[in-house]
Design an enzyme around this catalytic site. Sequence first.
Site, mmCIF file in Angstrom:
data_model
loop_
_atom_site.group_PDB
_atom_site.id
_atom_site.type_symbol
_atom_site.label_atom_id
_atom_site.label_comp_id
_atom_site.label_asym_id
_atom_site.label_seq_id
_atom_site.Cartn_x
_atom_site.Cartn_y
_atom_site.Cartn_z
ATOM 1 N N LYS A 1 0.846 -1.195 0.000
ATOM 2 C CA LYS A 1 0.000 0.000 0.000
ATOM 3 C C LYS A 1 0.881 1.245 0.000
ATOM 4 O O LYS A 1 1.736 1.433 0.868
ATOM 5 C CB LYS A 1 -0.892 0.004 1.246
ATOM 6 C CG LYS A 1 -1.835 1.203 1.287
ATOM 7 C CD LYS A 1 -2.869 1.033 2.386
ATOM 8 C CE LYS A 1 -2.454 1.620 3.709
ATOM 9 N NZ LYS A 1 -2.495 3.092 3.758
ATOM 10 N N ASP B 1 -3.492 4.317 -1.810
ATOM 11 C CA ASP B 1 -4.462 4.743 -0.787
ATOM 12 C C ASP B 1 -4.389 6.255 -0.605
ATOM 13 O O ASP B 1 -3.754 6.746 0.328
ATOM 14 C CB ASP B 1 -4.127 3.998 0.518
ATOM 15 C CG ASP B 1 -5.097 4.314 1.638
ATOM 16 O OD1 ASP B 1 -6.244 4.720 1.348
ATOM 17 O OD2 ASP B 1 -4.710 4.154 2.817
ATOM 18 N N LYS C 1 -7.340 8.102 -0.689
ATOM 19 C CA LYS C 1 -8.648 8.450 -0.093
ATOM 20 C C LYS C 1 -9.252 9.694 -0.737
ATOM 21 O O LYS C 1 -9.518 10.697 -0.068
ATOM 22 C CB LYS C 1 -8.506 8.662 1.423
ATOM 23 C CG LYS C 1 -7.967 7.457 2.186
ATOM 24 C CD LYS C 1 -7.933 7.702 3.677
ATOM 25 C CE LYS C 1 -7.499 6.507 4.489
ATOM 26 N NZ LYS C 1 -6.132 6.042 4.274
ATOM 27 N N ASP D 1 -13.608 14.772 -3.050
ATOM 28 C CA ASP D 1 -13.657 16.101 -3.669
ATOM 29 C C ASP D 1 -14.925 16.150 -4.519
ATOM 30 O O ASP D 1 -15.759 15.232 -4.431
ATOM 31 C CB ASP D 1 -12.379 16.282 -4.534
ATOM 32 C CG ASP D 1 -11.961 17.746 -4.641
ATOM 33 O OD1 ASP D 1 -12.841 18.595 -4.858
ATOM 34 O OD2 ASP D 1 -10.754 18.025 -4.531
ATOM 35 N N THR E 1 -10.206 3.987 11.239
ATOM 36 C CA THR E 1 -10.058 3.105 12.400
ATOM 37 C C THR E 1 -9.422 3.807 13.597
ATOM 38 O O THR E 1 -9.467 3.292 14.709
ATOM 39 C CB THR E 1 -9.214 1.857 12.058
ATOM 40 O OG1 THR E 1 -8.161 2.273 11.208
ATOM 41 C CG2 THR E 1 -10.031 0.811 11.376
ATOM 42 N N ARG F 1 2.794 -0.480 10.831
ATOM 43 C CA ARG F 1 3.815 -0.432 11.885
ATOM 44 C C ARG F 1 4.212 -1.772 12.511
ATOM 45 O O ARG F 1 5.399 -1.955 12.795
ATOM 46 C CB ARG F 1 3.388 0.596 12.945
ATOM 47 C CG ARG F 1 3.539 2.021 12.413
ATOM 48 C CD ARG F 1 2.776 3.023 13.224
ATOM 49 N NE ARG F 1 1.343 2.862 13.033
ATOM 50 C CZ ARG F 1 0.421 3.653 13.555
ATOM 51 N NH1 ARG F 1 0.792 4.651 14.324
ATOM 52 N NH2 ARG F 1 -0.850 3.445 13.339
HETATM 53 O O1 C5P Z 1 0.641 1.192 11.004
HETATM 54 P P1 C5P Z 1 -0.737 0.653 10.900
HETATM 55 O O2 C5P Z 1 -0.780 -0.858 10.806
HETATM 56 O O3 C5P Z 1 -1.680 1.197 11.941
HETATM 57 O O4 C5P Z 1 -1.224 1.192 9.455
HETATM 58 C C1 C5P Z 1 -2.518 1.208 9.049
HETATM 59 C C2 C5P Z 1 -2.606 1.748 7.652
HETATM 60 O O5 C5P Z 1 -3.966 1.675 7.262
HETATM 61 C C3 C5P Z 1 -2.191 3.198 7.503
HETATM 62 O O6 C5P Z 1 -1.491 3.311 6.272
HETATM 63 C C4 C5P Z 1 -3.496 3.973 7.437
HETATM 64 O O7 C5P Z 1 -3.450 5.077 6.562
HETATM 65 C C5 C5P Z 1 -4.438 2.950 6.864
HETATM 66 N N1 C5P Z 1 -5.859 3.122 7.178
HETATM 67 C C6 C5P Z 1 -6.396 3.139 8.451
HETATM 68 N N2 C5P Z 1 -7.750 3.292 8.639
HETATM 69 C C7 C5P Z 1 -8.546 3.411 7.596
HETATM 70 C C8 C5P Z 1 -8.020 3.395 6.303
HETATM 71 C C9 C5P Z 1 -6.658 3.223 6.133
HETATM 72 O O8 C5P Z 1 -5.700 2.993 9.429
HETATM 73 N N3 C5P Z 1 -9.861 3.480 7.780
#
Ligand code: C5P
Length: 249
Positions: free
Chosen positions: A33, A60, A62, A65, A135, A218
């Site tokens: 991603k 991604d 998002k 607009d 999330t 992460r």
């Molecule tokens: O580091 P981590 O595992 O928390 O990364 C989650 C990834 O998912 C990030 O790149 C974040 O932008 C993405 N994301 C999210 N919640 C959403 C959509 C995408 O955390 N609803």
Amino acid sequence: MSKAQLILALDLETFEEARLLIDALADAVEIFKVGSQMFTAYGPFITRYLQSKGKKVFLDLKFHDIPNTVASAVKSVVGLSVSPTKDLDFAPLFMLTVHTAGGKEMLEAAAKAAQTQAKALGVARPLIVGVTVLTSDVQDAGTQERVLQRARLARESGLDGVVASVEEAALIRRELGQDFLIVTPGIRPADASLNDQKRVATPQAAILQGSNFLVVGRPIIQAASPREAAIKILEDIKITCHSRESGNP
Ligand code: C5P
């Protein structure tokens, strides 16, 4: 339902860090991603690097607009599927995000633009998934209903699926059927730190709730050994999918 898949979120600062990680995980991870951080800094340079290695790219950004602007942006994303040189083994762009809060007209414009431009360029159409509720947001009594409403809107507007937390995955799966894709971020192996994610789940829980794609950032990129962390999650996914298929979760 098809086997769940891992998506590695390349939330990194420099191209060099990304390149090292991509190369170290090349034989294990299929889908990467690319989000606003990397794409703002490196643009198509980073997506093309992945595509030229045969990797699937989930872009991604998002989009949210006016319909015309989102449709044009989606058109540009589809253009990223065209190989810069003829002889290269180059993977088409796999998936992109738009924000469901943009409304029906915007979502329909995005779906139509992807279809039309893919046909015009002779490339595969990327999957389009709609972001429902982030999330990292705190959940309140209305979250589930809001997510479900947005998931319905996404499907009615011609999207392929949604991004939703594990807490809504089972509900979406039940209400919108087996063919609608659910992409779940906020995945944390049992021993990992939560960071800023609030609605989290283990890989196993996400799959059992109906998620098709598990987005992990992460817990892999900040691990002492990203390779070991990724392989461990891939094993969890494999075991869970296998026991689910044999009716033995
Ligand atoms: O580091 P981590 O595992 O928390 O990364 C989650 C990834 O998912 C990030 O790149 C974040 O932008 C993405 N994301 C999210 N919640 C959403 C959509 C995408 O955390 N609803």
